[in-house]
Enzyme design. Structure first.
Site, PDB file in Angstrom:
ATOM      1  N   GLY A  70       0.830  -1.191   0.000  1.00  0.00           N
ATOM      2  CA  GLY A  70       0.000   0.000   0.000  1.00  0.00           C
ATOM      3  C   GLY A  70       0.868   1.245   0.000  1.00  0.00           C
ATOM      4  O   GLY A  70       2.084   1.187   0.168  1.00  0.00           O
ATOM      5  N   GLY A  72       0.603   5.881   0.674  1.00  0.00           N
ATOM      6  CA  GLY A  72      -0.175   7.009   1.157  1.00  0.00           C
ATOM      7  C   GLY A  72       0.696   8.236   1.226  1.00  0.00           C
ATOM      8  O   GLY A  72       1.775   8.290   0.617  1.00  0.00           O
ATOM      9  N   PHE A  74       2.516   9.244   3.571  1.00  0.00           N
ATOM     10  CA  PHE A  74       3.771   8.984   4.273  1.00  0.00           C
ATOM     11  C   PHE A  74       4.811   8.322   3.379  1.00  0.00           C
ATOM     12  O   PHE A  74       6.008   8.385   3.638  1.00  0.00           O
ATOM     13  CB  PHE A  74       3.517   8.056   5.464  1.00  0.00           C
ATOM     14  CG  PHE A  74       2.933   6.738   5.082  1.00  0.00           C
ATOM     15  CD1 PHE A  74       3.735   5.692   4.660  1.00  0.00           C
ATOM     16  CD2 PHE A  74       1.562   6.539   5.114  1.00  0.00           C
ATOM     17  CE1 PHE A  74       3.187   4.481   4.272  1.00  0.00           C
ATOM     18  CE2 PHE A  74       1.008   5.334   4.729  1.00  0.00           C
ATOM     19  CZ  PHE A  74       1.821   4.306   4.304  1.00  0.00           C
ATOM     20  N   VAL A  77       4.513   0.997   1.561  1.00  0.00           N
ATOM     21  CA  VAL A  77       4.767  -0.183   2.383  1.00  0.00           C
ATOM     22  C   VAL A  77       4.835  -1.404   1.474  1.00  0.00           C
ATOM     23  O   VAL A  77       4.033  -1.554   0.550  1.00  0.00           O
ATOM     24  CB  VAL A  77       3.674  -0.371   3.453  1.00  0.00           C
ATOM     25  CG1 VAL A  77       3.911  -1.656   4.243  1.00  0.00           C
ATOM     26  CG2 VAL A  77       3.637   0.820   4.398  1.00  0.00           C
ATOM     27  N   LYS A  90       8.868  -0.235   5.106  1.00  0.00           N
ATOM     28  CA  LYS A  90       8.196   1.059   4.988  1.00  0.00           C
ATOM     29  C   LYS A  90       9.197   2.097   4.510  1.00  0.00           C
ATOM     30  O   LYS A  90      10.209   2.349   5.164  1.00  0.00           O
ATOM     31  CB  LYS A  90       7.607   1.483   6.341  1.00  0.00           C
ATOM     32  CG  LYS A  90       6.821   2.796   6.285  1.00  0.00           C
ATOM     33  CD  LYS A  90       6.121   3.049   7.607  1.00  0.00           C
ATOM     34  CE  LYS A  90       5.256   4.285   7.556  1.00  0.00           C
ATOM     35  NZ  LYS A  90       4.530   4.517   8.814  1.00  0.00           N
ATOM     36  N   ASP A 192      -1.463   9.563  17.320  1.00  0.00           N
ATOM     37  CA  ASP A 192      -2.271   9.350  16.110  1.00  0.00           C
ATOM     38  C   ASP A 192      -3.001   8.015  16.193  1.00  0.00           C
ATOM     39  O   ASP A 192      -3.057   7.258  15.220  1.00  0.00           O
ATOM     40  CB  ASP A 192      -1.402   9.411  14.857  1.00  0.00           C
ATOM     41  CG  ASP A 192      -2.223   9.632  13.579  1.00  0.00           C
ATOM     42  OD1 ASP A 192      -3.394  10.056  13.702  1.00  0.00           O
ATOM     43  OD2 ASP A 192      -1.699   9.386  12.483  1.00  0.00           O
TER      44      ASP A 192
END
Length: 339
Positions: A70, A72, A74, A77, A90, A192
């Site tokens: 996946g 995003g 950030f 991964v 990551k 978070d």
């Protein structure tokens, strides 16, 4: 460039007094052009990465079968094989709009790297020095972690039709609180906590991940949520404690507020707020806006009323009025006894 976060907020006290950061871009990385730095040895025990050690070196030639999982804001991964173990890789990317926050987010990911707990995803290795054939100009660094699984609570709550009964969401909630209790006992606040940042393993165990907003606090102290060294402190607005929205002190009680919103989502399987983001932010601070419990059918039974009381304590506007993670556990046990 030196890390913008003090080393004392990244490493346990038994490590940082002997650390020589030099001119390296990271207090955790060694490279010919970087000068001297900390080295945490990696080991392989019976074909598996040692469970209680993590390393500042990634042995890139040992990575096998790298597959995207996946991506995003950030970064990305991947699932891979490393030293005989299935891991998550990551890659944290550089944000063009806020490079300082990007660097701080990467170092914050390591605040819990030295901790080992059943409900926290284990860090295996991390580095900013990446070979050209593995690298990416937009990448700040790479972190290897245990591979928990491909499902998170966000997907379980909203993305599937399977039942989420009382026993199950109570067990998930207890897992999160056990993880928070351990983090807080080690002076780490996550900042978070939300369903998307809780992975669920194949054994149906919850593990907290994504420490990019976290802070390592001096014991018994709060840290201001504003300032040049804490520009990465953010979190998701729907789960962010009002004192953080106001730029006030950071404490473990901020995680309890976020847990309260997450617990409500587990119970109702609904979105906590609707409407414009700025309106929600203002209403949470100025008008004590919280997800609906008063007239919601999930909170009308005896157990529901106990949940409602607990939620109201967790998301109190005053941090001092919220229970600690330690205090939450017997309340969750009481709820479980009602099922």
């Amino acid at each position: 460039m030196p890390s913008p976060i003090p080393v004392t907020r990244l490493l346990p006290r038994d490590i940082y007094p002997s650390l020589d950061v030099g001119t390296c871009s990271s207090p955790l990385t060694k490279h010919p052009r970087c000068g001297s730095t900390l080295q945490v040895p990696a080991r392989r025990l019976h074909g598996r990465v040692a469970s209680r050690l993590w390393s500042s070196v990634i042995h890139w030639k040992e990575l096998r079968s790298v597959q995207p999982v996946g991506s995003g804001g950030f970064g990305s991964v991947y699932k891979a094989e490393y030293l005989g173990e299935t891991v998550a890789l990551k890659r944290v990317k550089k944000c063009a709009k806020n490079k300082l926050a990007s660097r701080q987010s990467f170092w914050a990911e390591l605040n819990a790297a030295h901790l080992r707990h059943r409900n926290i995803a284990r860090v295996i290795a991390a580095t900013t020095c990446v070979p050209a054939d593995f690298g990416d100009e937009s990448s700040i660094g790479t972190i290897l972690m245990e591979f928990v699984g491909s499902r998170n609570l966000q997907q379980i709550i909203y993305g599937c039709a399977e039942a989420l009964g009382e026993d199950r969401w109570l067990r998930y909630s207890a897992d999160i609180v056990h993880g928070l209790r351990f983090l807080h006992s080690n002076s780490v606040v996550h900042l978070d906590i939300k369903p998307a940042n809780v992975l669920v393993s194949g054994e149906d165990v919850c593990k907290i991940v994504d420490f990019g907003c976290s802070l390592k606090l001096d014991r018994g102290c709060e840290v201001s949520a504003v300032g040049p060294h804490l520009s990465h402190v953010g979190g998701t607005y729907t789960h962010r404690a009002p004192e953080l929205l106001k730029g006030e002190g950071v404490s473990p009680k901020a995680d309890i507020f976020s847990f309260g919103i997450t617990l409500w989502q587990l119970i109702t399987r609904e979105q906590p707020y609707t409407g414009d983001r700025q309106h929600v932010l203002y209403a949470v601070v100025a008008h004590n806006l919280r997800p609906s419990v008063q007239d919601h059918p999930a909170f009308q039974s005896e157990q529901g009323r106990l949940c409602r009381t607990l939620l109201n304590r967790c998301w109190s506007g005053e941090a001092r009025c919220r229970p600690s993670a330690q205090e939450l556990l017997p309340h969750l046990e009481q709820l479980r006894s009602q099922t």
